[in-house]
Structure formats: structure tokens, C-alpha cells
Motif scaffolding. Structure first.
Motif, PDB file in Angstrom:
ATOM      1  N   LEU A 161       0.841  -1.192   0.000  1.00 53.90           N
ATOM      2  CA  LEU A 161       0.000   0.000   0.000  1.00 53.90           C
ATOM      3  C   LEU A 161       0.874   1.239   0.000  1.00 53.90           C
ATOM      4  CD1 LEU A 161      -2.508  -1.086   2.788  1.00 53.90           C
ATOM      5  CD2 LEU A 161      -2.832  -1.326   0.325  1.00 53.90           C
ATOM      6  N   LYS A 162       0.533   2.194  -0.847  1.00 58.95           N
ATOM      7  CA  LYS A 162       1.307   3.426  -0.956  1.00 58.95           C
ATOM      8  C   LYS A 162       0.358   4.600  -1.081  1.00 58.95           C
ATOM      9  CE  LYS A 162       5.026   5.414  -3.764  1.00 58.95           C
ATOM     10  NZ  LYS A 162       5.896   5.163  -4.939  1.00 58.95           N
ATOM     11  N   GLY A 163       0.437   5.562  -0.175  1.00 57.02           N
ATOM     12  CA  GLY A 163      -0.450   6.714  -0.270  1.00 57.02           C
ATOM     13  C   GLY A 163      -0.609   7.426   1.047  1.00 57.02           C
ATOM     14  N   ASP A 164      -1.706   8.187   1.165  1.00 58.43           N
ATOM     15  CA  ASP A 164      -1.951   9.034   2.324  1.00 58.43           C
ATOM     16  C   ASP A 164      -3.173   8.542   3.091  1.00 58.43           C
ATOM     17  OD1 ASP A 164       0.046  11.290   2.035  1.00 58.43           O
ATOM     18  OD2 ASP A 164      -0.899  11.360   0.064  1.00 58.43           O
ATOM     19  N   PHE A 165      -2.960   8.070   4.310  1.00 55.29           N
ATOM     20  CA  PHE A 165      -4.051   7.625   5.173  1.00 55.29           C
ATOM     21  C   PHE A 165      -4.544   8.830   5.974  1.00 55.29           C
ATOM     22  CE2 PHE A 165      -2.001   3.784   3.920  1.00 55.29           C
ATOM     23  CZ  PHE A 165      -3.004   2.823   3.889  1.00 55.29           C
ATOM     24  N   VAL A 166      -5.178   9.746   5.257  1.00 59.79           N
ATOM     25  CA  VAL A 166      -5.621  11.018   5.809  1.00 59.79           C
ATOM     26  C   VAL A 166      -6.876  11.430   5.045  1.00 59.79           C
ATOM     27  CG1 VAL A 166      -4.165  12.325   4.196  1.00 59.79           C
ATOM     28  CG2 VAL A 166      -4.879  13.377   6.332  1.00 59.79           C
ATOM     29  N   GLN A 167      -7.718  12.254   5.656  1.00 68.32           N
ATOM     30  CA  GLN A 167      -8.899  12.749   4.952  1.00 68.32           C
ATOM     31  C   GLN A 167      -8.466  13.427   3.662  1.00 68.32           C
ATOM     32  OE1 GLN A 167     -10.546  15.180   8.092  1.00 68.32           O
ATOM     33  NE2 GLN A 167     -11.967  13.581   8.729  1.00 68.32           N
ATOM     34  N   GLY A 168      -9.085  13.009   2.545  1.00 67.30           N
ATOM     35  CA  GLY A 168      -8.719  13.513   1.233  1.00 67.30           C
ATOM     36  C   GLY A 168      -7.626  12.721   0.558  1.00 67.30           C
ATOM     37  N   GLY A 169      -7.117  11.676   1.228  1.00 69.45           N
ATOM     38  CA  GLY A 169      -5.982  10.924   0.698  1.00 69.45           C
ATOM     39  C   GLY A 169      -6.359   9.789  -0.232  1.00 69.45           C
ATOM     40  N   LEU A 170      -5.434   9.449  -1.113  1.00 66.62           N
ATOM     41  CA  LEU A 170      -5.563   8.334  -2.050  1.00 66.62           C
ATOM     42  C   LEU A 170      -4.505   7.288  -1.728  1.00 66.62           C
ATOM     43  CD1 LEU A 170      -6.650   7.064  -4.767  1.00 66.62           C
ATOM     44  CD2 LEU A 170      -4.795   8.322  -5.892  1.00 66.62           C
ATOM     45  N   VAL A 171      -4.891   6.008  -1.796  1.00 66.95           N
ATOM     46  CA  VAL A 171      -3.958   4.909  -1.572  1.00 66.95           C
ATOM     47  C   VAL A 171      -3.996   3.983  -2.778  1.00 66.95           C
ATOM     48  CG1 VAL A 171      -3.392   2.914  -0.129  1.00 66.95           C
ATOM     49  CG2 VAL A 171      -4.227   5.023   0.931  1.00 66.95           C
ATOM     50  N   ILE A 172      -2.820   3.631  -3.278  1.00 67.15           N
ATOM     51  CA  ILE A 172      -2.682   2.667  -4.370  1.00 67.15           C
ATOM     52  C   ILE A 172      -2.110   1.385  -3.791  1.00 67.15           C
ATOM     53  CG2 ILE A 172      -1.539   2.155  -6.561  1.00 67.15           C
ATOM     54  CD1 ILE A 172      -1.489   5.148  -7.124  1.00 67.15           C
ATOM     55  N   GLY A 173      -2.694   0.250  -4.173  1.00 67.10           N
ATOM     56  CA  GLY A 173      -2.244  -1.027  -3.634  1.00 67.10           C
ATOM     57  C   GLY A 173      -1.967  -2.056  -4.704  1.00 67.10           C
ATOM     58  N   ASN A 174      -1.238  -3.090  -4.314  1.00 71.20           N
ATOM     59  CA  ASN A 174      -0.987  -4.214  -5.209  1.00 71.20           C
ATOM     60  C   ASN A 174      -1.045  -5.491  -4.399  1.00 71.20           C
ATOM     61  OD1 ASN A 174       1.048  -6.219  -6.741  1.00 71.20           O
ATOM     62  ND2 ASN A 174       0.129  -4.784  -8.192  1.00 71.20           N
ATOM     63  N   THR A 175      -1.662  -6.521  -4.991  1.00 71.94           N
ATOM     64  CA  THR A 175      -1.793  -7.811  -4.334  1.00 71.94           C
ATOM     65  C   THR A 175      -1.819  -8.898  -5.396  1.00 71.94           C
ATOM     66  OG1 THR A 175      -3.062  -9.030  -2.659  1.00 71.94           O
ATOM     67  CG2 THR A 175      -4.326  -7.817  -4.320  1.00 71.94           C
ATOM     68  N   THR A 176      -1.975 -10.140  -4.980  1.00 71.27           N
ATOM     69  CA  THR A 176      -2.123 -11.236  -5.931  1.00 71.27           C
ATOM     70  C   THR A 176      -3.404 -11.024  -6.736  1.00 71.27           C
ATOM     71  OG1 THR A 176      -1.040 -12.732  -4.381  1.00 71.27           O
ATOM     72  CG2 THR A 176      -2.317 -13.740  -6.164  1.00 71.27           C
ATOM     73  N   PRO A 177      -3.349 -11.064  -8.075  1.00 70.20           N
ATOM     74  CA  PRO A 177      -4.517 -10.734  -8.895  1.00 70.20           C
ATOM     75  C   PRO A 177      -5.781 -11.527  -8.583  1.00 70.20           C
ATOM     76  CG  PRO A 177      -2.552 -10.809 -10.251  1.00 70.20           C
ATOM     77  CD  PRO A 177      -2.147 -11.308  -8.896  1.00 70.20           C
ATOM     78  N   SER A 178      -5.646 -12.739  -8.078  1.00 70.92           N
ATOM     79  CA  SER A 178      -6.815 -13.565  -7.769  1.00 70.92           C
ATOM     80  C   SER A 178      -7.483 -13.176  -6.451  1.00 70.92           C
ATOM     81  CB  SER A 178      -6.434 -15.038  -7.728  1.00 70.92           C
ATOM     82  OG  SER A 178      -5.437 -15.271  -6.741  1.00 70.92           O
ATOM     83  N   ASN A 229      -3.311  -7.227 -13.130  1.00 67.91           N
ATOM     84  CA  ASN A 229      -1.950  -7.149 -12.607  1.00 67.91           C
ATOM     85  C   ASN A 229      -1.916  -6.961 -11.091  1.00 67.91           C
ATOM     86  OD1 ASN A 229      -0.649  -7.350 -15.154  1.00 67.91           O
ATOM     87  ND2 ASN A 229      -1.156  -5.214 -15.567  1.00 67.91           N
ATOM     88  N   GLY A 230      -3.094  -7.046 -10.459  1.00 71.57           N
ATOM     89  CA  GLY A 230      -3.153  -6.970  -9.006  1.00 71.57           C
ATOM     90  C   GLY A 230      -3.246  -5.572  -8.429  1.00 71.57           C
ATOM     91  N   TRP A 231      -3.451  -4.551  -9.257  1.00 66.44           N
ATOM     92  CA  TRP A 231      -3.536  -3.180  -8.762  1.00 66.44           C
ATOM     93  C   TRP A 231      -4.935  -2.838  -8.283  1.00 66.44           C
ATOM     94  CZ3 TRP A 231       0.933  -0.877  -7.976  1.00 66.44           C
ATOM     95  CH2 TRP A 231       2.036  -1.245  -8.766  1.00 66.44           C
ATOM     96  N   PHE A 232      -5.006  -2.008  -7.273  1.00 67.10           N
ATOM     97  CA  PHE A 232      -6.289  -1.491  -6.799  1.00 67.10           C
ATOM     98  C   PHE A 232      -6.049  -0.133  -6.149  1.00 67.10           C
ATOM     99  CE2 PHE A 232      -4.519  -4.080  -3.393  1.00 67.10           C
ATOM    100  CZ  PHE A 232      -4.717  -3.325  -2.242  1.00 67.10           C
ATOM    101  N   VAL A 233      -7.120   0.630  -5.988  1.00 66.94           N
ATOM    102  CA  VAL A 233      -7.024   1.944  -5.342  1.00 66.94           C
ATOM    103  C   VAL A 233      -8.214   2.140  -4.422  1.00 66.94           C
ATOM    104  CG1 VAL A 233      -5.789   2.975  -7.300  1.00 66.94           C
ATOM    105  CG2 VAL A 233      -8.266   3.188  -7.153  1.00 66.94           C
ATOM    106  N   PHE A 234      -8.058   3.030  -3.452  1.00 63.94           N
ATOM    107  CA  PHE A 234      -9.182   3.488  -2.643  1.00 63.94           C
ATOM    108  C   PHE A 234      -8.812   4.846  -2.061  1.00 63.94           C
ATOM    109  CE2 PHE A 234      -6.659   0.513  -0.075  1.00 63.94           C
ATOM    110  CZ  PHE A 234      -6.342   1.266   1.041  1.00 63.94           C
TER     111      PHE A 234
END
Length: 271
Positions: free
Chosen positions: A24-41, A56-61
Motif C-alpha cells: 500500500l502506498k499513499g496518504d491515510f488522511v482525509q482527502g488521501g488516495l492509496v494505491i495497492g498491489n496484491t495477488t490478482p486472484s 496485474n493486481g492493482w487497486f485503489v481506494f
């Protein structure tokens, strides 16, 4: 012992780090975006809401301007096993901004404009609800225009003395005609020359529910369905819609969560 680790990636850490880790890479703060990667399944859930995972296992929130204190991320593996982690979401203190000189009809619209506003808002909401597994956001984020920061995310707006909703964008003031470029790769979903509030407006889909908005434009140089690479000119700064001077109102949403695009950028460009 858990077979899965949640890794908060540092700027210097190559990622994804390893096949059995959720990175997980990003800002865990109000207004923040986090980009993640995991096993595609894997299946990913944020507070029980299913999050799109690409091939490719990417996701965002992301976390809206008034997001609660914590968020829970759950990973469900192909074999049904689950792992979960709860994260603290930092709160922010927002500024108050006074804006004067607006036409009264733009502050409190008359009944004759309400049907138009509802129709426009409905189309904007539809586009914000688009979900794809495209990883266009991996191109990174760059400033969409050069200019002076004249408005910031989350600030309480007082328009002609009337308190209104918070401002959910980043305002960049510059002369009419200043080039506006796509901050990130994506597909154009909306091109409108005269929306009631935002005037000349472009919306770009960056994948996984991430949509950016470019408003108050005087010139629009793209068409709906067009793919634009980061840095492609899409329009020019103006003062159309509800504006007291020439500027770009740049916004970013993850579905209905309003995000702060300034958190994704490194430095402020000035004329």
C-alpha cells in the motif's frame, strides 16, 4: 502465523514488493488516495465495499474530506482465507475562504435553473460511478496547469456572505488561455462547454473509479471517448460558470469520495 503481510511502501521502496504481500502506498488522511498491489486472484474490500482489482493486481481506494477515524481493509484469497487490517485515518483542519463578487444567481439559483442543475449533477454522478479495471493512474500525477494556488481542498466556502458547502478542488489561478493538460493518463468521459456551476468542464476516467475534473475552462480541446496521455493539452483556463476570475478548478474523486489532488503532487508551479 499469517501468510500475508500489509506493507506500507516508502517512496524509495520498489513495489509491488513480493507476491505474498499487499503493498500500500499513499496518504491515510482525509482527502488521501492509496494505491495497492496484491495477488490478482485476491478480492479486496474497504469497509466491506468491494474494490476492483486489475489483472496485474492493482487497486485503489480513497478517503473523503470528512472520512471517519479508521478504515478496515480485508483481503480474501482464492481459497477463501481472509486477512484484515485496520488503519487510522488522520483528520485535517480546513481553512475558511470568502468569495465575493459572484452574481446572485450563481450563489442561490432561482427555480428556473434547478432542473438544469439536477440534470447536470445526474450526469456527473453517473460518470463518477464508472468502474473499470484499467490501470491508467499508474502514469503518476502532474500539475494540470501553471499558476498561483488560489483555493484549496476542504475549505469552507462563504459566497457573497452566504455559507456554502466545502470546496472540493484545488484552484490554480492564471490568465485566460493558459494551457491545461491531463494530469494522468485516462479516457475522456465528459466534455461540456457551459455547465451551470463549472462552465467549460472536462472529466477524465483514470481507472478503478478515479475521475478527475477540470472546470471553468475557456477552451476545450478533447472529445468524449478520447484517450489522453499525461501532459496532453486538453483545454485552456477561463472564468466560465461560477467564477470571479480566471482559474482552473481541478478535482479528483474515487467514486463518491472527494480527494485532495494536491496530496499527490510534489511542488507548486508558479508563473
Amino acid at each position: 502465523m499469517s501468510r500475508l503481510a500489509f506493507v506500507l511502501a516508502l517512496l524509495l521502496l520498489p513495489w509491488p514488493a513480493q507476491a505474498d504481500a499487499v503493498v500500500l502506498k499513499g496518504d491515510f488522511v482525509q482527502g488521501g488516495l492509496v494505491i495497492g498491489n496484491t495477488t490478482p486472484s485476491d478480492q479486496v474490500f474497504l469497509d466491506e465495499k468491494r474494490v476492483e482489482v486489475s489483472a496485474n493486481g492493482w487497486f485503489v481506494f480513497g478517503f473523503g474530506w470528512d472520512f471517519k477515524d479508521t478504515a478496515s481493509l480485508k483481503i480474501r484469497h482464492k481459497d477463501g482465507a481472509e486477512e484484515a487490517q485496520t488503519f487510522k485515518i488522520d483528520k485535517r483542519v480546513y481553512k475558511t475562504e470568502e468569495v465575493t463578487g459572484l452574481p446572485p444567481s450563481k450563489v442561490t439559483p432561482s427555480k428556473e435553473f434547478l432542473a438544469r442543475i439536477r440534470k447536470e449533477n445526474g450526469e456527473i454522478a453517473r460518470i463518477r460511478g464508472i468502474s473499470t479495471d484499467k490501470d491508467w493512474f499508474l502514469s503518476g500525477w502532474d500539475w494540470p496547469a501553471e499558476g498561483r494556488i488560489s483555493g484549496v481542498f476542504g475549505s469552507q466556502r462563504v459566497l457573497n456572505g452566504v455559507p456554502k458547502r466545502p470546496h472540493f478542488g484545488l484552484d490554480i489561478a492564471a490568465p485566460v488561455g493558459t494551457a491545461v493538460v491531463a494530469s494522468t493518463d485516462g479516457t475522456v468521459r465528459l466534455v461540456e462547454t457551459d455547465l451551470f456551476y463549472t462552465g467549460g468542464t472536462i472529466m477524465i476516467d483514470h481507472g478503478h473509479g478515479l475521475v478527475s475534473v477540470y472546470s471553468h475552462l475557456s477552451q476545450l480541446n478533447v472529445t468524449v471517448g478520447q484517450f489522453v496521455a499525461q501532459g496532453t493539452k486538453i483545454g485552456e483556463i477561463g472564468m466560465t460558470g461560477r467564477a470571479t476570475g480566471p482559474h482552473l478548478d481541478w478535482r479528483l474523486n474515487w467514486f463518491d469520495q472527494r480527494l485532495d489532488p494536491e496530496l499527490l503532487l510534489k511542488k507548486v508551479p508558479q508563473n
